[in-house]
Design an enzyme around this catalytic site. Structure first.
Site, short mmCIF file in Angstrom:
data_model
loop_
_atom_site.label_atom_id
_atom_site.label_comp_id
_atom_site.label_asym_id
_atom_site.label_seq_id
_atom_site.Cartn_x
_atom_site.Cartn_y
_atom_site.Cartn_z
N THR A 175 0.81 -1.21 0.00
CA THR A 175 0.00 0.00 0.00
C THR A 175 0.85 1.26 0.00
OG1 THR A 175 -1.47 1.31 1.40
CG2 THR A 175 -0.10 -0.27 2.52
N TYR B 143 -1.82 0.20 10.10
CA TYR B 143 -2.06 -0.47 8.82
C TYR B 143 -0.82 -0.38 7.92
CZ TYR B 143 -3.73 -1.06 4.05
OH TYR B 143 -3.87 -1.45 2.75
#
Ligand code: UDP
Length: 329
Positions: free
Chosen positions: A117, A141
């Site tokens: 990501t 995250y």
């Protein structure tokens, strides 16, 4: 020979399954269906319901299906949720990925594609952001994904194993033929939320902060069509099978749009107005993040087909409308 897709019942994973089947691959999906749906998995793929950290199960799958590559999507994906539940994110995204990688190495799986990501960059000092920029994730995250990238890097250095980590920017849209789309319950992503507001699933939507240091005060993101994204994965698989070695690459178009520009695009495509309310900043949001997108094109020969915000929104909205009809039946 077949490809194992973890998280293949989820949004991006279910598109990947179609991409692989469209290229004549045999596909096994491993998904515990915590957020995905069995009906999202193409019929021609084999769905196994289970956990990626169940090493005996994964080992059986690899051996029984002669798996030569793993495309790993399974994991938790909501930035603000990771802020309130860091240990849950380190378990699902880091610890369980470690188990999966260990099983892959032990069973001699040669190729591993990992869904990373742009959140590994945090708030870069400038954009577009290139792959060699220092990694400074600002949420559990982002950190959980970065840690998996590092494990893959270190394993590839010593085992007969190569990997591609693709750092996704903001993935949206749906399969143009509407074979699958984003069906996640309680979605938090901007285009999905805006489309749900169009179909009436939500009465209104919020804009999280208009006081950022950007031209219109809202955050800027690089939105990429999910079909272009999964095509990059397929090209990465071909590249590794041809002996291209490991690669880390951004997956974005290199175009930045603000939250308000995206909402305007949804209103234009839907030809309707809806209730948009400005509220406070959301924890963990980076002000602006746009990909330097050359490496993916250069190394993979990637040629995006849907590099246009209105096209992305059109497909997202068509899927949302289909989903709304399906859920009413
Ligand atoms: N956003 C928003 N309202 C929403 C959902 C998202 O204003 O209902 C904003 C969010 O604060 C961020 C941008 O849209 O600035 C993109 O958020 P999203 O959750 O889609 O993706 P992220 O970049 O967090 O992965």
């Amino acid at each position: 020979m077949s490809v194992l897709v973890t998280g293949g019942a989820g949004y991006i994973g279910s598109h990947m399954v179609w991409e692989l089947l469209d290229h004549g691959e045999d596909v096994v999906v491993l998904d515990r269906l915590s957020t995905g749906f069995d009906w999202a998995v193409a019929e021609n793929a084999t769905l196994v319901v289970g956990d990626i950290a169940d090493e005996a199960l994964v080992e059986d799958l690899i051996r029984n299906h002669d798996v030569d590559a793993i495309v790993h999507f399974a994991g938790s994906i909501i930035v603000p949720e990771s802020v309130s539940d860091p240990l849950g994110y380190y378990l699902n995204n880091t610890v369980k990925s470690r188990s999966l990688i260990e099983t892959a190495v032990r069973c001699g799986v040669r190729h591993f594609i990992f869904s990373s990501t742009a959140a590994v960059y945090g708030s870069p000092d400038s954009f577009p952001v290139g792959e060699d920029t220092e990694l400074r994730p600002e949420s559990p995250y982002g950190t959980s994904k970065m840690m998996t990238e590092l494990m893959l890097r270190d394993c590839a250095a010593v085992h007969a194993f190569d990997y591609t980590a693709l750092r996704y920017f903001n993935v949206s849209g749906a399969d143009p033929d509407l074979r699958t789309g984003q069906s996640t319950k309680g979605a938090t992503h901007l285009i999905k939320v805006a489309c749900e507001t169009v179909t009436g699933k939500r009465g209104h939507m919020d804009v999280f902060g208009t006081d950022y240091d950007t031209p219109d005060g809202t955050c800027i993101r690089d939105y990429i069509h999910v079909s272009d994204l999964v095509n990059a994965h397929y090209l990465a698989l071909e590249r590794m099978r041809a002996g291209g070695g490991s690669l880390v690459a951004n997956c974005g178009y290199g175009n930045g749009y603000s939250v308000l520009e995206v909402i305007d695009a949804v209103k234009a495509v839907a030809q309707t107005d809806f209730d948009v309310r400005v509220t406070g900043r959301r924890p963990g949001d980076a002000v602006a993040i746009v990909a330097e997108a050359e490496r993916c094109r250069r190394e993979l020969g990637w040629k995006p087909r849907y590099d246009d915000l209105k096209t992305i929104v059109t497909h997202a909205l068509k899927w949302e409308t289909k989903l709304a009809t399906r859920n009413r039946q």
